[in-house]
Design a protein around this motif. Structure first.
Motif, PDB file in Angstrom:
ATOM      1  N   GLY A 109       2.346 -15.618  -5.358  1.00  0.00           N
ATOM      2  CA  GLY A 109       2.442 -14.383  -4.605  1.00  0.00           C
ATOM      3  C   GLY A 109       1.703 -13.269  -5.294  1.00  0.00           C
ATOM      4  O   GLY A 109       0.931 -13.485  -6.219  1.00  0.00           O
ATOM      5  N   CYS A 110       1.952 -12.057  -4.872  1.00  0.00           N
ATOM      6  CA  CYS A 110       1.221 -10.942  -5.451  1.00  0.00           C
ATOM      7  C   CYS A 110       1.871 -10.524  -6.757  1.00  0.00           C
ATOM      8  O   CYS A 110       3.065 -10.304  -6.838  1.00  0.00           O
ATOM      9  CB  CYS A 110       1.194  -9.770  -4.495  1.00  0.00           C
ATOM     10  SG  CYS A 110       0.400  -8.366  -5.274  1.00  0.00           S
ATOM     11  N   ARG A 111       1.041 -10.382  -7.776  1.00  0.00           N
ATOM     12  CA  ARG A 111       1.580 -10.089  -9.105  1.00  0.00           C
ATOM     13  C   ARG A 111       2.039  -8.656  -9.253  1.00  0.00           C
ATOM     14  O   ARG A 111       2.777  -8.326 -10.152  1.00  0.00           O
ATOM     15  CB  ARG A 111       0.518 -10.407 -10.149  1.00  0.00           C
ATOM     16  CG  ARG A 111       0.161 -11.855 -10.086  1.00  0.00           C
ATOM     17  CD  ARG A 111      -0.870 -12.269 -11.099  1.00  0.00           C
ATOM     18  NE  ARG A 111      -1.078 -13.708 -10.936  1.00  0.00           N
ATOM     19  CZ  ARG A 111      -1.790 -14.452 -11.733  1.00  0.00           C
ATOM     20  NH1 ARG A 111      -2.386 -13.920 -12.770  1.00  0.00           N
ATOM     21  NH2 ARG A 111      -1.918 -15.731 -11.526  1.00  0.00           N
ATOM     22  N   ARG A 115       6.173  -4.201  -8.957  1.00  0.00           N
ATOM     23  CA  ARG A 115       6.097  -2.819  -9.415  1.00  0.00           C
ATOM     24  C   ARG A 115       6.012  -1.818  -8.264  1.00  0.00           C
ATOM     25  O   ARG A 115       5.895  -0.619  -8.499  1.00  0.00           O
ATOM     26  CB  ARG A 115       4.929  -2.667 -10.396  1.00  0.00           C
ATOM     27  CG  ARG A 115       5.144  -3.579 -11.624  1.00  0.00           C
ATOM     28  CD  ARG A 115       4.073  -3.455 -12.644  1.00  0.00           C
ATOM     29  NE  ARG A 115       4.169  -2.196 -13.376  1.00  0.00           N
ATOM     30  CZ  ARG A 115       3.317  -1.858 -14.332  1.00  0.00           C
ATOM     31  NH1 ARG A 115       2.332  -2.677 -14.657  1.00  0.00           N
ATOM     32  NH2 ARG A 115       3.450  -0.717 -14.960  1.00  0.00           N
ATOM     33  N   ILE A 116       6.028  -2.342  -7.052  1.00  0.00           N
ATOM     34  CA  ILE A 116       6.120  -1.430  -5.904  1.00  0.00           C
ATOM     35  C   ILE A 116       7.253  -1.889  -4.999  1.00  0.00           C
ATOM     36  O   ILE A 116       7.041  -2.276  -3.856  1.00  0.00           O
ATOM     37  CB  ILE A 116       4.791  -1.352  -5.118  1.00  0.00           C
ATOM     38  CG1 ILE A 116       4.146  -2.744  -5.004  1.00  0.00           C
ATOM     39  CG2 ILE A 116       3.826  -0.411  -5.785  1.00  0.00           C
ATOM     40  CD1 ILE A 116       2.887  -2.757  -4.162  1.00  0.00           C
ATOM     41  N   PRO A 117       8.483  -1.817  -5.514  1.00  0.00           N
ATOM     42  CA  PRO A 117       9.619  -2.400  -4.808  1.00  0.00           C
ATOM     43  C   PRO A 117       9.926  -1.724  -3.470  1.00  0.00           C
ATOM     44  O   PRO A 117      10.623  -2.300  -2.642  1.00  0.00           O
ATOM     45  CB  PRO A 117      10.782  -2.201  -5.791  1.00  0.00           C
ATOM     46  CG  PRO A 117      10.357  -1.101  -6.684  1.00  0.00           C
ATOM     47  CD  PRO A 117       8.881  -1.183  -6.780  1.00  0.00           C
ATOM     48  N   THR A 168       5.486  -7.451   4.241  1.00  0.00           N
ATOM     49  CA  THR A 168       4.090  -7.078   4.435  1.00  0.00           C
ATOM     50  C   THR A 168       3.159  -7.705   3.395  1.00  0.00           C
ATOM     51  O   THR A 168       1.951  -7.672   3.541  1.00  0.00           O
ATOM     52  CB  THR A 168       3.912  -5.552   4.381  1.00  0.00           C
ATOM     53  OG1 THR A 168       4.388  -5.106   3.120  1.00  0.00           O
ATOM     54  CG2 THR A 168       4.680  -4.873   5.495  1.00  0.00           C
ATOM     55  N   HIS A 169       3.723  -8.240   2.313  1.00  0.00           N
ATOM     56  CA  HIS A 169       2.866  -8.823   1.264  1.00  0.00           C
ATOM     57  C   HIS A 169       2.235 -10.121   1.726  1.00  0.00           C
ATOM     58  O   HIS A 169       2.871 -10.942   2.383  1.00  0.00           O
ATOM     59  CB  HIS A 169       3.675  -9.101  -0.004  1.00  0.00           C
ATOM     60  CG  HIS A 169       4.242  -7.875  -0.629  1.00  0.00           C
ATOM     61  ND1 HIS A 169       3.536  -6.711  -0.754  1.00  0.00           N
ATOM     62  CD2 HIS A 169       5.467  -7.643  -1.163  1.00  0.00           C
ATOM     63  CE1 HIS A 169       4.292  -5.805  -1.341  1.00  0.00           C
ATOM     64  NE2 HIS A 169       5.487  -6.333  -1.595  1.00  0.00           N
ATOM     65  N   GLU A 170       1.011 -10.292   1.323  1.00  0.00           N
ATOM     66  CA  GLU A 170       0.341 -11.548   1.601  1.00  0.00           C
ATOM     67  C   GLU A 170       0.929 -12.615   0.693  1.00  0.00           C
ATOM     68  O   GLU A 170       1.261 -12.346  -0.456  1.00  0.00           O
ATOM     69  CB  GLU A 170      -1.142 -11.374   1.275  1.00  0.00           C
ATOM     70  CG  GLU A 170      -2.082 -12.034   2.210  1.00  0.00           C
ATOM     71  CD  GLU A 170      -3.511 -11.730   1.795  1.00  0.00           C
ATOM     72  OE1 GLU A 170      -3.850 -10.529   1.689  1.00  0.00           O
ATOM     73  OE2 GLU A 170      -4.261 -12.675   1.563  1.00  0.00           O
ATOM     74  N   ARG A 204      -7.791  -7.397  -3.390  1.00  0.00           N
ATOM     75  CA  ARG A 204      -6.943  -8.577  -3.381  1.00  0.00           C
ATOM     76  C   ARG A 204      -5.630  -8.264  -2.675  1.00  0.00           C
ATOM     77  O   ARG A 204      -4.659  -7.876  -3.297  1.00  0.00           O
ATOM     78  CB  ARG A 204      -6.661  -9.055  -4.810  1.00  0.00           C
ATOM     79  CG  ARG A 204      -5.912 -10.390  -4.859  1.00  0.00           C
ATOM     80  CD  ARG A 204      -5.675 -10.845  -6.289  1.00  0.00           C
ATOM     81  NE  ARG A 204      -6.909 -11.151  -6.983  1.00  0.00           N
ATOM     82  CZ  ARG A 204      -7.565 -12.304  -6.884  1.00  0.00           C
ATOM     83  NH1 ARG A 204      -7.112 -13.254  -6.115  1.00  0.00           N
ATOM     84  NH2 ARG A 204      -8.676 -12.492  -7.546  1.00  0.00           N
ATOM     85  N   CYS A 205      -5.585  -8.414  -1.422  1.00  0.00           N
ATOM     86  CA  CYS A 205      -4.407  -8.268  -0.581  1.00  0.00           C
ATOM     87  C   CYS A 205      -4.818  -7.581   0.699  1.00  0.00           C
ATOM     88  O   CYS A 205      -5.749  -6.798   0.739  1.00  0.00           O
ATOM     89  CB  CYS A 205      -3.261  -7.487  -1.231  1.00  0.00           C
ATOM     90  SG  CYS A 205      -3.142  -5.771  -0.792  1.00  0.00           S
ATOM     91  N   SER A 206      -4.127  -7.892   1.749  1.00  0.00           N
ATOM     92  CA  SER A 206      -4.448  -7.265   3.024  1.00  0.00           C
ATOM     93  C   SER A 206      -3.425  -6.210   3.373  1.00  0.00           C
ATOM     94  O   SER A 206      -3.623  -5.411   4.278  1.00  0.00           O
ATOM     95  CB  SER A 206      -4.497  -8.324   4.124  1.00  0.00           C
ATOM     96  OG  SER A 206      -3.359  -9.138   4.047  1.00  0.00           O
ATOM     97  N   CYS A 207      -2.330  -6.197   2.651  1.00  0.00           N
ATOM     98  CA  CYS A 207      -1.265  -5.284   3.029  1.00  0.00           C
ATOM     99  C   CYS A 207      -1.437  -3.915   2.386  1.00  0.00           C
ATOM    100  O   CYS A 207      -0.536  -3.096   2.460  1.00  0.00           O
ATOM    101  CB  CYS A 207       0.084  -5.873   2.685  1.00  0.00           C
ATOM    102  SG  CYS A 207       0.139  -6.444   1.011  1.00  0.00           S
ATOM    103  N   TYR A 208      -2.573  -3.671   1.731  1.00  0.00           N
ATOM    104  CA  TYR A 208      -2.812  -2.321   1.228  1.00  0.00           C
ATOM    105  C   TYR A 208      -2.690  -1.321   2.370  1.00  0.00           C
ATOM    106  O   TYR A 208      -2.443  -0.151   2.190  1.00  0.00           O
ATOM    107  CB  TYR A 208      -4.198  -2.214   0.578  1.00  0.00           C
ATOM    108  CG  TYR A 208      -5.338  -2.471   1.533  1.00  0.00           C
ATOM    109  CD1 TYR A 208      -5.849  -1.452   2.314  1.00  0.00           C
ATOM    110  CD2 TYR A 208      -5.880  -3.742   1.643  1.00  0.00           C
ATOM    111  CE1 TYR A 208      -6.879  -1.686   3.206  1.00  0.00           C
ATOM    112  CE2 TYR A 208      -6.905  -3.989   2.527  1.00  0.00           C
ATOM    113  CZ  TYR A 208      -7.398  -2.947   3.316  1.00  0.00           C
ATOM    114  OH  TYR A 208      -8.403  -3.188   4.195  1.00  0.00           O
TER     115      TYR A 208
HETATM  116  S1  SF4 Z   1       0.613  -4.512  -1.111  1.00  0.00           S
HETATM  117 FE1  SF4 Z   1      -0.992  -5.836  -1.889  1.00  0.00          FE
HETATM  118  S2  SF4 Z   1      -0.890  -5.514  -4.033  1.00  0.00           S
HETATM  119 FE2  SF4 Z   1       1.004  -4.761  -3.240  1.00  0.00          FE
HETATM  120  S3  SF4 Z   1       2.337  -6.497  -3.378  1.00  0.00           S
HETATM  121 FE3  SF4 Z   1       1.468  -6.534  -1.361  1.00  0.00          FE
HETATM  122  S4  SF4 Z   1      -0.247  -7.903  -1.642  1.00  0.00           S
HETATM  123 FE4  SF4 Z   1       0.320  -7.230  -3.602  1.00  0.00          FE
END
Ligand code: SF4
Ligand SMILES: Nc1ncnc2c1ncn2[C@@H]1O[C@H](COP(=O)(O)OP(=O)(O)O)[C@@H](O)[C@H]1O
Ligand SMILES: Nc1ncnc2c1ncn2[C@@H]1O[C@H](COP(=O)(O)OP(=O)(O)O)[C@@H](O)[C@H]1O
Ligand SMILES: [Mg+2]
Ligand SMILES: [Mg+2]
Lengths: 308, 322, 339
Positions: free
Chosen positions: C287-289, C293-295, C301-303, C318-322
Motif C-alpha cells: 500500500g501507500c507508505r 502520516r496523513i490519517p 481513497t488510497h490507491e 505516485r498515487c492517484s488520490c492526491y
Molecule cells: S493520498 Fe497518495 S500518498 Fe497519500 S496515502 Fe493515498 S496514495 Fe498514498
C-alpha cells in the motif's frame, strides 16, 4: 522596568602560549554588545558560526564568565551578585540546547533529566517532584507515563521537547534557545517551532532565539540582531531587517538565503553577485581605525546600524 | 618541540621530588630498618653495637635531615650503599639495569610483533573465524594471572622440553665478548620475553581492532573508495595509518606496563634484573636499594608517558606541541 | 536528436541485512540523469537518499548489501562490473562530494596527496604534472593560495575551504557525472551560497551531470533542473523544478513545502508532518507508505498499489488520490504527535 538588558557586554577567551602558558592574547568572542529584550518578545540573534552567538547566550546563563559589562535582569545587574543572590534569578533563565541527541544524558531516565533543575533549586519530596515532572511532560505534549523511559526511546522532536520540558520546570521567564532546531528535520523542526510559539503565549515567555537560519529567524522573531565577529552590526524589527537592510553584512547574509522560487533563480543570482561585489568594495568602511566594527547608530525608533 | 620537552622535564621535577619524599617516608614508616635484618641474623651481638652503628649511619636523625642527605648524595651520583650486600648501589644496579633493559626491549618487540598483525587481522576481517580466535586469545591472556602463565611456560619449555634455560641471564661457561656469549644472552632472554609479551598484547590488539573497525566506517574511507582506490590501498594508506596512530601513542605506556611486569617475570625466571633485585630488597628490608629502584621506576613511568606524547605529536599532524 | 542518457537507473533496489533478513532502503527506483543536467533528490533524513547515492557508486559494504536492477552508465550496467572494473569508473567517470567536509578528508594526509590519489588511480602522470594539475584544481575551486593549501592538512582549513578541497578531489579526473550528497548542509548560508555558485560554474564549464541530494528546498530551487522527491525508499514525485514548485501534487511533497518557514510567509503555524520516517524494519511494504502520516485522509481513497502516474507531461506522482488530499482544517487536534 528593564526586563533584560545586556550592556557593553564583553566576553573574551584567553589564548595561552609561550613557555609558561601565559595569556598572550584574547579571542574577543563577544566584543562590547548592548541589547535589550522586552518581556514576552522573541529576539533573534543571527550570524555565521563563530560570531559569538552561543557565547552571548551562555554568558547570560552564567555558563561563561563575562569579561566586563552588565547583564541587567529585572533591574538587577546579575554580574554584580554573589552566588547565593544569583541563584535566585538563575532559575528564571533557562536554556534549550541545539542537539537533542547529545544534550540529554542517555543513562538517565526522563524523570531524572527533567527533575534535575527542580532538585537543584527547590526542595520537594520525591512525590511532588514526580507530579511536577508529569505536569511539564503534559505541557510539552508527551504522555505522563513516559517518565521512566530513556532518551533513546524517543524521536528527535520528542527529545527536543524533553529538553524544553526540562527548561520549563522552574517556570522560567526567559529562555535562551541556542539553535534549538538546527539538528532536526524540516517536519520535526516545524513541530518544535510551533510548540515554542504555543508555550510562549501560554506562559508569557521571552525568547533569546539563536540561529544561523534566516528563514527560521524570520518566522519566529519580533526583533533581530545581526551579529558579526563578536559585534552587533544591525538591529531592528523583523521588518526593518528583511525589508530594509542597511549594513552590507546583513545584505550579504540575506542575499545568501536561497530563493524558494525557482523561477527567480537568475534574478536572485544576479542580485547576490551584486551584493557580493558591494561587500568586497565597501567592506572596509564599516570598521574604525583599529579594525573594530563601529558602534550602532539609530536610524529610526526601532532600527539601528553600525555605520560610520 | 624542544620547548615542550624541556617544559615537560621541568614539570617532572616536582613530581619526582614528591615521589621521593613519599618513598622515603614510606620506607621509614616500615617496621624495622636497615639493621634489623643483620640483628636477626646475629642475635648474639650486643644491641649496643647496633645502636652505635645507627648513630654512625645517621639513622637516628630527624627524617628530613636523612632525606636531605640522601637527595644530596643522589645528585652527586652517589646512590648510597646497600646495607645488605655491602656494595655501592650503583654497582648493584649496573649489570641488572642492562639485563632489564634488554629484557624490556625484547619483550616490547615481541609484543608488537604479535599484537599488530593480530589486531590488523581481527579488525580488517572482524566477525570472521580468525577474528573470533584472536578475541578468544585476548580473553584468555587477559584473564590468566601472570605468575601462573609464567610458571606454565617455564615448566613446559624450560623443565619439560629443555628448549630454554630455566634461570639466569647468561651461561657462566661462555666467555664475555664472544659471539657465543651474545647468543647465550639471547637464549636466556627469549622465554621470559615471549612469556611477558604474550600477556601484554591484550591492550594493543583490542585497541587496534576497535580502531580499525571504527575507521572502516569513516567518511574519508568512503572518499578514498569513491576515488577508485583499490581495496588494498584503502586499507594500507587510509585505514591502517589512522588506526595505528593511537596505538603508536601507547608505546610509552607499554613501556611502563612492561617495567611493572618485569618485577614478576624476573622473579619467576630467576633473571637477574632490577625487578628481581626489587623483590629481594623488599624481602630483606634493604630500603636504600628499594628507594632508588622506586625512584627509577617512577622516573621511567613519567618518561614513558612523555614518550607517548612526543610520538603522538610526531605522527599526528593535528597535534602540535611547542 | 535523441541523445543517450548519461545515467539511467532502472528498477534499482538496495537492501541491507539487519539480523538475518534483508530490508530494502532503496525500493524499485528508476531515474535518468542527462549530460549537463542537475537532478535533485529531496526528502527527510532516513528516506534513502544516501543509500541511493552510494548504490550508484557501489560503496555499500558488500557482505551486508543486496542490489537488484540496473544502473546504466553510458549504457554499461555498473552492477555487473567486478570490483576492479568498478574501481576504474569511480573517481574517473564519476565523482562524489560528501556532506561533512570535516570527516570526508583523511586527517593524516596533506591536501595535495589527497587530490593526487585520484589521479594516481586513473591517469598516467608524472609527479610534476600531478602537482601542476592539483594546483590548477585548487585554484579552480576558489582556494586563495593553492601552493600553501597544497601542503596543508585538513584541520588547518575552515569548513568552507575543506568543502572546496572535497570538490577538487571529486573533479580531479574531470568526471562526466557527480553525486553531491548534502554538500552544503554542514555549512553557513554565506559559505553555502559560495559553494553552490562554485558547483554551478563548474557544471556549466564541464557539462557534468549531477545528482544533488539535499533536504533543503531552497537549495533545490537554486540548483536543480529536475527534482525527485523521495519517501521511504521510493520516488513519490518527479518533475522539472518549475513544475514541481508551482504545482506540487503528492501529499508528501506538499507537506514538505508547508513545513518550511521560508515558504510560509506570514503564516503563524507551520504544517507538521505527523509521525516520523519509519525505520527500515518498520516500513510498510504494501500500500501507500505515506498513508500512516496523513490519517485524516479517508483510507478508501488510497490507491492499493500506488504507481508513478504521469499526471501531466514529465510530471510523475505516485498515487492517484492526491486529488483528495487536503491539509487538516482542525490543526489544533493534530498539534503534537503523541506517539
Ligand atoms: S493520498 Fe497518495 S500518498 Fe497519500 S496515502 Fe493515498 S496514495 Fe498514498
Ligand atoms: N571555550 C572556548 N575557548 C576559546 N575560544 C572559544 C571557546 N568557545 C568559543 N570560542 C571562540 O569564540 C568565538 C565565538 O564562538 P561561539 O560563541 O560558539 O560562536 P557561535 O555560537 O556564533 O557559533 C569563536 O571564535 C570560537 O572559536
Ligand atoms: N549500511 C546500512 N545498513 C543498514 N541500514 C542502513 C544502511 N545505510 C542506511 N541504512 C538505513 O536505510 C535508511 C535510509 O538511509 P539513508 O539513505 O542514509 O537516508 P538519507 O540519506 O535519506 O537520510 C535508513 O533507515 C537507514 O537507517
Ligand atoms: Mg553556537
Ligand atoms: Mg544522507
Amino acid at each position: 522596568m528593564t526586563f533584560l538588558k545586556l550592556e557593553n557586554l564583553k566576553v573574551y577567551y584567553p589564548v595561552r602560549g609561550g613557555f609558561f602558558k601565559r595569556v598572550v592574547d584574547n579571542v574577543k568572542a563577544v566584543d562590547d554588545i548592548t541589547l535589550e529584550l522586552k518581556e514576552g518578545e522573541t529576539y533573534g540573534l543571527v550570524g555565521e558560526s563563530g560570531c559569538g552567538k552561543s557565547t552571548t547566550g551562555r554568558t547570560l546563563l552564567g555558563l561563561n564568565k563575562a569579561t566586563s559589562g552588565k547583564i541587567i535582569f529585572n533591574d538587577v545587574d546579575l554580574l554584580s551578585l554573589n552566588r547565593r543572590e544569583y541563584s535566585q534569578y538563575r532559575k528564571d533563565i533557562q536554556m534549550i540546547f541545539q542537539d537533542p541527541y547529545s544534550s540529554l544524558n542517555p543513562r538517565k531516565r526522563v524523570i531524572d533529566i527533567i527533575a534535575e533543575p527542580i532538585r537543584n533549586f527547590e526542595k520537594l519530596s520525591s512525590k511532588e517532584v514526580k507530579r511536577k515532572v508529569q505536569e511539564v511532560l503534559e505541557k510539552v505534549g508527551l504522555s505522563p507515563e513516559s517518565i521512566y523511559k530513556y532518551p533513546h526511546e524517543f524521536s528527535g522532536g520528542q527529545r527536543q521537547r524533553i529538553g524544553i520540558a526540562r527548561a520549563l520546570t522552574l517556570n522560567p521567564r526567559l529562555i535562551v534557545a541556542d539553535e534549538p532546531v538546527s539538528a532536526l528535520d524540516v517536519s520535526v523542526q516545524a513541530q518544535v517551532l510551533n510548540f515554542m510559539k504555543d508555550i510562549q503565549k501560554e506562559f508569557n515567555l521571552t525568547y533569546l532565539f539563536i540561529s544561523h537560519d534566516l528563514g527560521i529567524i524570520r518566522h519566529m522573531c519580533d526583533r533581530i540582531g545581526i551579529m558579526y565577529k563578536g559585534r552587533i552590526v544591525e538591529q531592528g524589527t523583523t521588518e526593518d531587517i528583511y525589508e530594509n537592510p542597511q549594513h552590507i553584512y546583513t545584505k550579504r547574509l540575506l542575499s545568501a538565503i536561497p530563493d524558494i522560487n525557482p523561477d527567480n533563480r537568475d534574478k536572485h543570482m544576479a542580485f547576490r553577485k551584486q551584493v557580493d561585489a558591494e561587500f568586497n568594495n565597501s567592506f572596509n568602511q564599516y570598521f574604525d581605525t583599529e579594525g573594530k566594527i563601529v558602534d550602532l547608530r539609530p536610524l529610526s525608533e526601532t532600527h539601528s546600524v553600525a555605520l560610520p | 618541540m624542544l620547548k615542550f620537552i624541556i617544559r615537560r622535564f621541568l614539570v617532572m621535577i616536582p613530581q619526582l621530588a614528591l615521589l621521593s619524599i613519599l618513598i622515603f617516608l614510606l620506607a621509614k614508616a616500615m617496621p624495622g630498618d636497615a639493621l634489623t635484618g643483620s640483628m636477626q641474623a646475629n642475635p648474639n651481638l650486643d644491641p649496643k653495637v647496633f645502636e652505635e652503628l645507627r648513630e654512625k649511619l645517621g639513622l637516628n636523625d630527624p627524617w628530613y635531615e636523612q632525606y636531605g642527605r640522601w637527595i644530596g648524595n643522589l645528585f652527586q651520583g652517589e646512590l648510597g650503599m646497600s646495607y645488605i650486600h655491602k656494595v655501592d648501589i650503583a654497582d648493584l644496579l649496573g649489570d641488572r639495569m642492562a639485563n632489564t633493559f634488554w629484557l624490556g626491549l625484547v619483550t616490547l618487540i615481541f609484543t608488537y610483533l604479535i599484537a599488530v598483525p593480530l589486531g590488523v587481522v581481527a579488525g580488517r576481517w572482524n566477525e570472521s573465524w580468525a577474528d573470533k580466535l584472536i578475541v578468544g586469545y585476548n580473553y584468555v591472556s587477559f584473564a590468566i594471572p601472570l605468575f601462573v602463565f609464567a610458571l606454565i611456560m617455564l615448566f613446559i619449555f624450560g623443565f619439560g622440553l629443555h628448549w630454554f634455560p630455566i634461570g639466569g641471564s647468561v651461561d657462566v661457561t661462555v666467555e664475555k665478548g664472544t659471539f657465543a656469549y651474545f647468543l647465550s644472552r639471547i637464549h636466556h632472554l627469549l622465554l621470559p620475553a615471549i612469556t611477558a609479551a604474550l600477556l601484554s598484547t591484550v591492550g594493543t590488539i583490542q585497541y587496534l581492532r576497535n580502531e580499525i573497525i571504527d575507521t572502516k566506517l569513516k567518511d574519508f574511507v568512503k572518499t578514498a573508495r569513491a576515488k577508485g582506490t583499490p581495496e588494498k590501498k584503502v586499507y594500507s594508506r587510509h585505514i591502517f595509518r589512522n588506526s595505528l596512530l593511537p596505538v603508536a601513542a601507547f608505546l610509552g605506556y607499554d613501556i611502563v606496563f612492561i617495567i611493572g611486569g618485569s618485577v614478576f617475570i624476573e622473579q619467576i625466571f630467576s633473571y637477574p634484573g632490577l625487578g628481581q633485585l626489587f623483590i629481594s630488597s623488599i624481602n630483606q628490608r634493604d630500603f636504600s636499594v628499594v628507594n632508588i629502584l622506586v625512584m627509577l621506576f617512577g622516573f621511567l613511568s613519567i618518561l614513558g608517558t612523555l614518550i607517548s606524547d612526543i610520538i603522538l605529536s610526531i605522527v599526528d599532524p593535528r597535534i602540535r606541541i611547542d | 536528436m535523441s541523445k543517450q542518457p548519461l545515467l539511467k537507473i532502472n528498477n534499482l533496489s538496495t537492501s541491507f541485512r539487519i539480523g538475518d533478513d534483508y530490508y530494502a532502503a532503496v525500493d524499485d527506483v528508476s531515474l535518468t540523469v542527462n549530460e549537463n543536467e542537475v537532478v535533485a533528490i529531496v526528502g527527510e533524513s532516513g528516506c534513502g537518499k544516501s543509500a541511493l547515492a552510494l548504490s550508484i557508486m557501489q560503496l555499500h559494504p558488500q557482505e551486508r548489501t543486496k542490489m537488484a536492477g540496473e544502473v546504466l552508465f553510458n549504457g554499461k550496467n555498473l552492477l555487473s562490473l567486478s570490483v576492479s572494473e568498478m574501481n576504474k569508473v569511480r573517481g574517473k567517470d564519476m565523482g562524489m562530494i560528501f556532506q561533512d567536509p570535516l570527516t570526508a578528508l583523511n586527517p593524516l594526509m596533506r591536501v595535495g596527496q589527497q587530490i593526487e590519489e585520484s589521479m594516481k588511480n586513473h591517469l598516467q602522470l608524472s609527479d610534476a604534472e600531478m602537482k601542476k594539475r592539483s594546483l590548477e584544481l585548487l585554484n579552480k575551486v576558489g582556494i586563495p593560495n593553492p601552493e600553501r593549501t597544497y601542503m596543508q592538512y585538513p584541520h588547518e582549513l575552515s569548513g568552507g575551504m575543506r568543502q572546496r578541497v572535497v570538490i577538487a578531489i571529486a573533479i580531479a579526473c574531470e568526471p562526466k557525472f557527480l553525486i553531491a550528497d548534502e554538500p552544503t548542509t554542514a555549512l553557513d548560508v554565506t559559505i553555502q551560497a559560495q559553494i553552490l555558485d562554485l558547483m554551478r560554474d563548474l557544471q556549466s564549464q564541464m557539462k557534468t551531470g549531477i545528482i544533488l541530494i539535499t533536504h533543503d528546498l531552497g537549495v533545490v530551487a537554486e540548483m536543480a533542473d529536475k527534482v525527485a522527491v523521495m519517501y521511504a525508499g521510493e520516488i513519490v514525485e518527479f518533475a522539472d523544478v518549475s513544475t514541481l514548485y508551482n504545482n506540487p501534487l503528492h501529499p508528501y511533497t506538499r507537506s514538505l513545502f508547508n513545513s518550511i518557514p521560508s515558504a510560509a510567509h506570514g503564516q503563524d503555524r507551520l504544517h507538521v508532518i505527523q509521525g516520523i520516517v519509519p525505520s527500515l524494519k518498520n516500513l510498510p511494504r504494501t500500500g501507500c507508505r505515506f498513508s500512516e502520516r496523513i490519517p485524516w485522509i479517508d483510507s478508501a481513497t488510497h490507491e492499493e498499489h500506488p504507481a508513478l502516474h504521469e499526471v501531466e507531461k514529465d510530471h510523475f506522482v505516485r498515487c492517484s488520490c492526491y486529488q483528495h488530499f487536503h491539509f487538516p482544517k482542525d490543526a489544533e487536534d493534530l498539534k503534537y504527535d503523541i506517539s
